[in-house]
Design an enzyme around this catalytic site. Structure first.
Site, PDB file in Angstrom:
ATOM      1  CE1 TYR A  94      -4.071   1.949   0.386  1.00 50.65           C
ATOM      2  CE2 TYR A  94      -2.883   3.121   2.118  1.00 50.65           C
ATOM      3  CZ  TYR A  94      -3.972   3.023   1.254  1.00 50.65           C
ATOM      4  OH  TYR A  94      -4.946   3.991   1.261  1.00 50.65           O
ATOM      5  CB  SER A 177       0.619  -5.907   2.180  1.00 53.71           C
ATOM      6  OG  SER A 177      -0.287  -5.067   2.856  1.00 53.71           O
ATOM      7  CD  GLN A 178      -1.893  -1.551  -2.990  1.00 54.21           C
ATOM      8  OE1 GLN A 178      -2.781  -0.749  -2.710  1.00 54.21           O
ATOM      9  NE2 GLN A 178      -0.714  -1.164  -3.424  1.00 54.21           N
ATOM     10  CG  ASP A 264      -0.752  -8.915   9.409  1.00 50.43           C
ATOM     11  OD1 ASP A 264      -0.753  -7.717   9.752  1.00 50.43           O
ATOM     12  OD2 ASP A 264      -0.662  -9.291   8.224  1.00 50.43           O
ATOM     13  CG  HIS A 293       1.598  -6.309   7.343  1.00 50.77           C
ATOM     14  ND1 HIS A 293       0.477  -7.003   6.926  1.00 50.77           N
ATOM     15  CD2 HIS A 293       1.858  -5.403   6.355  1.00 50.77           C
ATOM     16  CE1 HIS A 293       0.078  -6.545   5.758  1.00 50.77           C
ATOM     17  NE2 HIS A 293       0.897  -5.573   5.386  1.00 50.77           N
TER      18      HIS A 293
END
Length: 323
Positions: A94, A177-178, A264, A293
């Site tokens: 992100y 993640s993203q 996370d 994360h």
């Protein structure tokens, strides 16, 4: 994994994440792809000798995405090899900017690291900011900022598959993640291109539930938006469902590797387990009890490399003959 780790994993794995699937979900994305196809990609590839090494050639790739927004990417290739090469497309997190993936090209891959709209080299026309992207126009699925962002990734796959240096039968996607969430979207919308993908701590899966499970950013953007605009919750929830990885996952057919950190607090592991259950195709899951994360990145990277090698490299390359 110790008993505590097994117990926590079992609790997270059984969590129910309910994301209603809009009745016109498939039609919405079919029309989005049709609109994307009306845009001339106009790809350009420029060699960057100042960033290249004796072993890796570095290029800057540009192409036009949704609504003609010009998108940038880094591209690397093994020096002296003209292809066709196995290829890894990397999607950033992100707040992350794309890295130049020289180490992967040293292992024989052509790589493309994307900077979709809003990233530093692709923000002339669209720049919702970070924070900002997650909630920009979230009450309208047609103008929601992520519509163009998702389609920038899809357009990149189309462009990469046409590069003369690329073996179009050996294209994989990797991101965390993203990047993990968008890997699921890419595999669902371009099953003819994505042969395998690795997804760490996938974001944008169980979007609205994640905003209730954590108060970390980026999901906290939704909580902040709804505190100011409580009347918009129904519209935001409806829009998010069109972009939720949970609704893309059943269409995936490519082999996948998913990895999660059980501590996370950014992308709740409950949502990672839930989207993994929904994935079609052959799949494998790795969990790391004391990781947040980062999702066990230190330990999982060799697994990611071996997984993608197994699906994208030919036998001789895997054995080191042409590495």
């Amino acid at each position: 994994m110790n008993d505590t780790g097994r117990s926590r994993s079992s609790t997270l794995e059984s969590a129910i994440i309910d994301v209603p699937r809009p009745a016109d979900f498939d039609e919405f994305w079919a029309e989005s792809l049709r609109l994307l196809d009306t845009v001339d990609a106009r790809p350009s590839l420029r060699h960057l000798p100042e960033r290249s090494t004796e072993r890796v050639d570095v290029y800057e790739l540009h192409y036009s995405g949704f609504h003609g927004v010009r998108i940038a990417a880094w591209c690397t290739m093994p020096a002296g090899r003209t292809g066709p090469l196995p290829t890894v497309v990397h999607i950033p997190g992100y707040i992350s900017e794309p890295s130049i993936m020289k180490s992967w090209s040293e292992r024989g891959y052509l790589t493309v690291a994307l900077a979709p709209r809003g990233k530093l080299r692709s923000n002339d026309l669209v720049n919702p900011g970070y924070p900002g992207l997650l909630t920009a126009d979230i009450t309208d699925r047609f103008t929601y900022a992520y519509r163009g962002f998702y389609l920038d990734v899809i357009r990149a796959l189309d462009v990469v598959a046409e590069l003369e240096q690329v073996d179009a039968e050996r294209i994989g996607v990797w991101g965390s993640s993203q990047g993990g969430g968008l890997g699921i979207v890419a595999a669902a919308l371009r099953p003819n291109i994505v042969r395998a993908f690795a997804a760490g701590a996938p974001y944008l899966c169980g979007i609205m539930e994640s905003a209730r499970l954590t108060h970390s950013y980026p999901y906290e953007e939704i909580n902040e938006f709804l505190r100011v605009h409580p009347e918009a919750e129904a519209e935001a929830t409806e829009t998010a469902a069109y972009y939720d990885g949970m609704n893309f996952a059943p269409a995936v057919r490519a082999p996948s590797l998913v990895y999660l950190g059980l501590e996370d607090d950014v992308c709740p592991p409950e949502t990672g387990f839930a989207v993994y259950r929904e994935l079609g195709g052959v799949k494998e899951l790795h969990t790391y009890p004391r990781c947040a994360h980062d999702a066990g990145l230190r330990w999982v990277i060799p697994k990611v490399e071996a997984f993608l090698d197994g699906h994208l490299k030919q036998a001789a390359e895997r054995d080191g003959v042409n590495a």
